[in-house]
Design an enzyme around this catalytic site. Structure first.
Site, short mmCIF file in Angstrom:
data_model
loop_
_atom_site.label_atom_id
_atom_site.label_comp_id
_atom_site.label_asym_id
_atom_site.label_seq_id
_atom_site.Cartn_x
_atom_site.Cartn_y
_atom_site.Cartn_z
N TYR A 151 0.84 -1.21 0.00
CA TYR A 151 0.00 0.00 0.00
C TYR A 151 0.87 1.25 0.00
O TYR A 151 0.97 1.93 -0.98
CB TYR A 151 -0.96 -0.01 1.20
CG TYR A 151 -1.98 1.09 1.12
CD1 TYR A 151 -3.09 0.95 0.30
CD2 TYR A 151 -1.83 2.26 1.86
CE1 TYR A 151 -4.04 1.97 0.20
CE2 TYR A 151 -2.77 3.29 1.77
CZ TYR A 151 -3.87 3.14 0.94
OH TYR A 151 -4.80 4.14 0.85
N SER A 199 -6.46 0.77 -4.56
CA SER A 199 -6.59 2.21 -4.30
C SER A 199 -5.21 2.85 -4.42
O SER A 199 -4.60 2.82 -5.49
CB SER A 199 -7.23 2.43 -2.93
OG SER A 199 -7.67 3.76 -2.78
N ASP A 214 -17.75 3.18 -8.33
CA ASP A 214 -16.72 3.70 -7.44
C ASP A 214 -16.72 5.23 -7.52
O ASP A 214 -16.31 5.81 -8.52
CB ASP A 214 -15.35 3.14 -7.85
CG ASP A 214 -14.27 3.43 -6.80
OD1 ASP A 214 -14.48 4.33 -5.97
OD2 ASP A 214 -13.24 2.74 -6.82
N HIS A 223 -15.99 1.22 -4.23
CA HIS A 223 -14.55 1.19 -3.99
C HIS A 223 -14.10 -0.08 -3.28
O HIS A 223 -12.91 -0.35 -3.17
CB HIS A 223 -14.14 2.42 -3.17
CG HIS A 223 -12.67 2.69 -3.18
ND1 HIS A 223 -11.95 2.90 -4.33
CD2 HIS A 223 -11.77 2.78 -2.16
CE1 HIS A 223 -10.69 3.12 -4.03
NE2 HIS A 223 -10.55 3.04 -2.72
#
Length: 715
Positions: A484, A564, A648, A683
């Protein structure tokens, strides 16, 4: 590029092993890909500091146009035709269904006379809220009844202090926009009208009069997914009145802020408001609700650091802050003089990152020590009473309860622990197991270990590696590297049912704690932001190189994944080092770094990214790593399956649409480059179990097929 690959054969073989039949399914020797859809290219250009940047797929930003809908349909047809040819796709789906089918509980919490908890029987699309009283258990709220197909979900819930009323949020199709329903908890009858168009909001009750909530003006019709949401407003809704009568309490044109959230202290004396324009740094305000003439008092009036009021004892406030304490601390101050020069340290900053909570009149200091949990209990005078013994190295959640509570509950999990709930006695500090997950899988056969490796600039980066005990480090193990690296978010050990599919096939799951996250405090976060964002990609690439150099795997068996901001990570890594990875799985990614701030709440991410409007230097930095712009013609990229969703409204699907279109245009070689687009999804939050299983099935099937491993059918 070669757009058509002939299908030669699909072989399925069974071999005898240890007096029983163990079925192995081979990957297809080759696959047919339908012609990639011809994606129209416009002559659109944008100007940045005198630089003209072509954006031929700009038209895909119109998420709701007929042309975009046709493109989505055509792409899905190609993708699902390819996936349908993978010989072990159905076997993986059945295995996931079996693994998923066990009862899952959350830690209980007390509201009024009832103890509440969430439970999923196994394959229910949404978890159900139950409650108990005098040993009798009943269903209180079943989100599976919100919609027939399971795509509407519970997005938030808040009880009044006395437990007599509850307000809950419903998200349709995964949207961040929610509706709010109020219910009487005893009769389960609805109270008043349903509130509409609420977004990024908590629900803070004031007695039983009503509650505070936050939202934006709804974008104009046709721009719900992409319209800017940059002016949050705090309202008070009085029960049994129309939403149109709700009073504006904070924010609006006179005080424009991108994010405004409110909460009440447990005694309901103080209304506490945080206001921010980015995902890090906030102003802090407080209002004494016992004084009808009171106005908001400013505790902190800038956005430089992060602060929140965690509790109070009368006029004494307890505040968590990272002001002059990058790893966080707890301070106390009197309400009459609450500004920072009057703060007194209660729990000073330490070497480990602090996240405090309140329960039974105590402060529980949850620390991250090399990305695993450490918990200490303090009294309200800042005296440490004990360090709490945990079951092992992993992640703890919970340690919060009302002031009068004698016990509280917490959950411990790790990469090889599916989540065990413990009951903790606040007075004597003893934990006892309350509920253990009864997953039908022998997790004792697997292990996790933490390693440290050097990034490009010599920085030591921790990484957790999980695999089956006794695995051979011969470079042949299928490996998923997940990351991430942003927004001060820490990746701590957590269990994933889906990852069992990889582990039981002899695979490795690796998670590095990249800069940009919060594992080592503010300095670690800042080292992966703006014009230091490349550090994050370097950390991830170095993790891959470590796994290869230490013979855990090889480039031919290495897959990268992230969602993301993690989708950005995957997109940047695969464009910078396409030779290092065999498969790439960017999910709901931020992939156009020049225009991300033009959509919904995207401008709030500027603290981490900077924007292309800031300066020519910032524009050039973003342009150089922006995955959409970094793709190069006639380059062989890893086998790629981009995933996104048509609803999203956080990271709009246009990011993925544009990236996939250009990837298909520029890619050379036979690796498939596809996009899988969920419908009636957002999302990620609130997806039905069925949708999650289908998505994970396709992820593993695509991965295994493209690294060419046999799949052993496990019963």
């Amino acid at each position: 590029m070669n757009k058509n690959i002939a299908l030669i054969c699909i072989a399925v073989i069974a071999v005898a092993c240890n007096n029983h039949q163990e079925q192995k399914i081979n990957p297809a020797e080759s696959m047919t890909i339908k012609q990639y859809p011809e994606t129209y290219k416009s002559d659109h250009e944008d100007e940045y500091f005198g630089h003209s940047i072509t954006d031929p797929y700009h038209w895909l930003e119109d998420d709701l146009s007929d042309e975009t809908k046709k493109w989505v349909s055509a792409q899905n047809e190609v993708t699902f035709d390819y996936l349908s040819q993978i010989p072990y796709r159905e076997a993986i789906r059945k295995r996931l269904q079996k693994l998923w089918n066990y009862e899952k509980y959350t830690a209980p919490f007390v509201r009024g006379d009832y103890t509440y908890f969430f439970k999923n029987d196994g394959l229910q699309n949404q978890s159900v809220l139950y409650r108990m009283k005098n040993g009798e258990e009943e269903v209180f709220l079943d989100p599976n009844k919100f919609s027939e197909d399971g795509t509407s979900s519970l997005a938030g819930i808040s009880f009044s202090k006395d437990g007599s009323l509850v307000a809950y949020q419903i998200s349709e199709g995964g949207s961040d926009w929610t509706s709010v329903v109020v219910m009487d908890t005893e009769s389960k009858s609805l109270v008043g009208d349903t509130l509409k168009d609420v977004k990024f909001s908590g629900l803070a009750w004031k007695g039983t009069e009503g509650f505070y909530y936050s939202s934006y003006d709804k974008p104009e019709k046709g721009s719900v997914l992409s319209g800017m949401t940059d002016m949050h407003k705090l309202y008070f809704h009085a029960l049994n009145t129309s939403q149109s009568e709700d009073s504006l309490e904070f924010g609006g044109m006179g005080f424009k802020r991108r994010y405004i959230n409110a909460g009440l202290t447990e005694d309901e004396r103080f209304l506490v408001v945080t206001a921010a324009n980015a995902t890090s740094g906030n102003e802090l305000f407080i209002k004494d609700l016992e004084d009808p003439e009171a106005q908001f008092v400013t505790i902190v009036g800038d956005f430089e650091q992060n602060h929140t009021v965690i509790d109070n004892d009368g006029d004494k406030l307890f505040i968590y802050t990272d002001l002059d304490a990058p790893n966080g601390k707890v301070v106390s101050v009197h309400f009459n003089n609450p500004t920072s020069e009057n703060w007194e340290d209660l729990i000073p900053e330490s070497e480990d990152v602090l996240s405090p909570s309140i329960g039974g009149g105590k402060i529980f200091a949850s620390y991250l020590q090399d990305a695993v949990s450490l918990i200490k209990q303090y009294d309200k005078n800042g005296n440490m009473e004990r360090e709490i013994k945990l079951p092992g190295k992993g992640t703890v959640s919970g340690f919060s309860a009302k002031k009068e509570a004698e016990d509280l509950y917490y959950t411990f999990t790790s990469y090889i622990d599916p989540g065990t709930i413990y009951k903790y006695n606040i007075e004597n500090g003893k934990s006892e197991m309350y509920k253990e997950a009864e997953i039908q899988f022998d997790l004792s056969e697997y292990e996790s270990k933490q390693v440290f490796y050097e990034s490009k600039d010599g920085t030591k980066i921790p990484m957790m590696i999980t695999y089956k005990k006794g695995i051979e480090r011969d470079g042949t193990n299928p490996t998923l590297l997940y990351g991430y690296g942003g927004f001060n978010i820490s990746l701590t050990p957590s269990f994933s049912i889906s990852n069992i599919i990889l582990l039981e096939q002899g695979g490795i799951y690796a998670v590095p704690n990249l800069r940009g996250g919060g594992e080592y405090g503010q300095s670690w976060h800042l080292a992966g932001t703006k014009m230091q964002k490349q550090n994050v990609f370097d950390d991830f690439i170095a993790a891959a190189e470590y796994l290869v150099s230490e013979n855990y795997t090889s480039s031919e068996n290495l897959v990268i994944a992230g969602g993301s901001n993690g989708g950005l990570l995957v997109g940047a890594s695969m464009t910078q080092r396409p030779d290092l990875f065999k498969v790439a799985l960017p999910a709901v990614g931020v992939l156009d770094m020049l225009r991300y701030h033009k959509f919904t709440a995207g401008a709030g991410w500027a603290y981490d990214y900077g924007t292309s409007d800031d300066s020519e230097e910032m524009f050039e930095y973003l342009y150089n790593y922006s995955p959409y712009h970094a793709l190069k013609e006639e380059t062989e990229y890893p086998a790629t399956m981009v995933t996104t969703a048509d609803h999203d409204d956080r990271v709009v699907p246009a990011h993925s649409f544009k990236f996939a279109a250009r990837l298909q245009e520029y890619h050379s070689g036979d690796n498939p480059v596809l996009i899988r687009i969920d419908t009636k999804a957002g999302h990620g939050a609130g997806k039905s179990t069925e949708m999650v299983i289908e998505e994970q099935t396709d992820k593993w099937a695509f991965m295994f097929q493209n690294i060419g491993i046999d799949y052993t059918v496990t019963e």
